[in-house]
Design a protein around this motif. Sequence first.
Motif, short mmCIF file in Angstrom:
data_model
loop_
_atom_site.label_atom_id
_atom_site.label_comp_id
_atom_site.label_asym_id
_atom_site.label_seq_id
_atom_site.Cartn_x
_atom_site.Cartn_y
_atom_site.Cartn_z
N ASN A 80 20.81 -27.00 -32.89
CA ASN A 80 19.73 -27.69 -32.19
C ASN A 80 18.33 -27.15 -32.44
O ASN A 80 17.36 -27.81 -32.09
CB ASN A 80 20.02 -27.67 -30.69
CG ASN A 80 21.20 -28.53 -30.34
OD1 ASN A 80 21.08 -29.75 -30.27
ND2 ASN A 80 22.36 -27.92 -30.16
N TYR A 81 18.21 -25.96 -33.02
CA TYR A 81 16.90 -25.35 -33.25
C TYR A 81 16.85 -24.77 -34.65
O TYR A 81 17.85 -24.27 -35.16
CB TYR A 81 16.63 -24.23 -32.22
CG TYR A 81 16.52 -24.75 -30.81
CD1 TYR A 81 15.30 -25.13 -30.28
CD2 TYR A 81 17.66 -24.86 -30.00
CE1 TYR A 81 15.19 -25.61 -28.98
CE2 TYR A 81 17.56 -25.35 -28.70
CZ TYR A 81 16.33 -25.71 -28.21
OH TYR A 81 16.24 -26.19 -26.92
N ARG A 125 21.90 -21.51 -22.70
CA ARG A 125 21.28 -22.77 -23.14
C ARG A 125 20.13 -23.15 -22.21
O ARG A 125 19.06 -23.58 -22.67
CB ARG A 125 22.31 -23.90 -23.15
CG ARG A 125 23.37 -23.75 -24.22
CD ARG A 125 24.39 -24.86 -24.12
NE ARG A 125 25.52 -24.61 -24.99
CZ ARG A 125 26.28 -25.55 -25.51
NH1 ARG A 125 26.04 -26.83 -25.25
NH2 ARG A 125 27.30 -25.24 -26.29
N GLU A 126 20.33 -22.99 -20.92
CA GLU A 126 19.26 -23.32 -19.95
C GLU A 126 18.05 -22.42 -20.15
O GLU A 126 16.91 -22.89 -20.04
CB GLU A 126 19.79 -23.20 -18.51
CG GLU A 126 20.72 -24.33 -18.12
CD GLU A 126 20.08 -25.71 -18.29
OE1 GLU A 126 18.92 -25.90 -17.87
OE2 GLU A 126 20.73 -26.59 -18.89
N ARG A 175 16.19 -23.76 -23.15
CA ARG A 175 15.47 -25.00 -22.81
C ARG A 175 14.23 -24.71 -21.98
O ARG A 175 13.19 -25.33 -22.15
CB ARG A 175 16.40 -25.95 -22.08
CG ARG A 175 17.47 -26.55 -22.96
CD ARG A 175 18.36 -27.51 -22.16
NE ARG A 175 19.47 -27.98 -22.94
CZ ARG A 175 20.74 -27.72 -22.67
NH1 ARG A 175 21.08 -27.00 -21.62
NH2 ARG A 175 21.70 -28.19 -23.45
N GLU A 176 14.34 -23.75 -21.08
CA GLU A 176 13.21 -23.40 -20.21
C GLU A 176 12.09 -22.71 -21.00
O GLU A 176 10.92 -23.03 -20.83
CB GLU A 176 13.70 -22.47 -19.09
CG GLU A 176 12.62 -21.91 -18.21
CD GLU A 176 13.14 -20.81 -17.29
OE1 GLU A 176 12.38 -19.86 -17.05
OE2 GLU A 176 14.29 -20.90 -16.84
N GLY A 223 11.78 -25.08 -24.79
CA GLY A 223 11.54 -26.50 -24.57
C GLY A 223 12.53 -27.38 -25.27
O GLY A 223 13.39 -27.02 -25.96
#
Length: 105
Positions: free
Chosen positions: A16-17, A97-98, A101-102, A105
């Motif tokens: 994802n990144y 993962r959270e 995301r925090e 982004g």
Amino acid sequence: SEHIEQREFVSWFRKNYSALLMAIPNGGKRGAATAAKLQLEGVVAGVPDMFIPEYGLWIEMKRTDGGIVGREQKQVMEELERCGYTCRVAHGDAEAREIVREVIG
């Protein structure tokens, strides 16, 4: 186990990144001679498990159920934060993962 949680997180992150994610292999059982050699090479006890340089983010992985942050880990993370880095503890893959995301982004 922490290994499985970290493996799943790394797999998700890399899908994802595009940012570089590095694992810091500080854990594991070692003999006294190997431990002494690694210390001379600069290994420091308590360094968080993963680092994402682009975002200055260090993540210490713990298994979902249990897993405590040790004294050396707390000290290293406090020093890294004094240097301007972000340090977080993730209890499991989902929490890691959270955090990403925090922070990212």
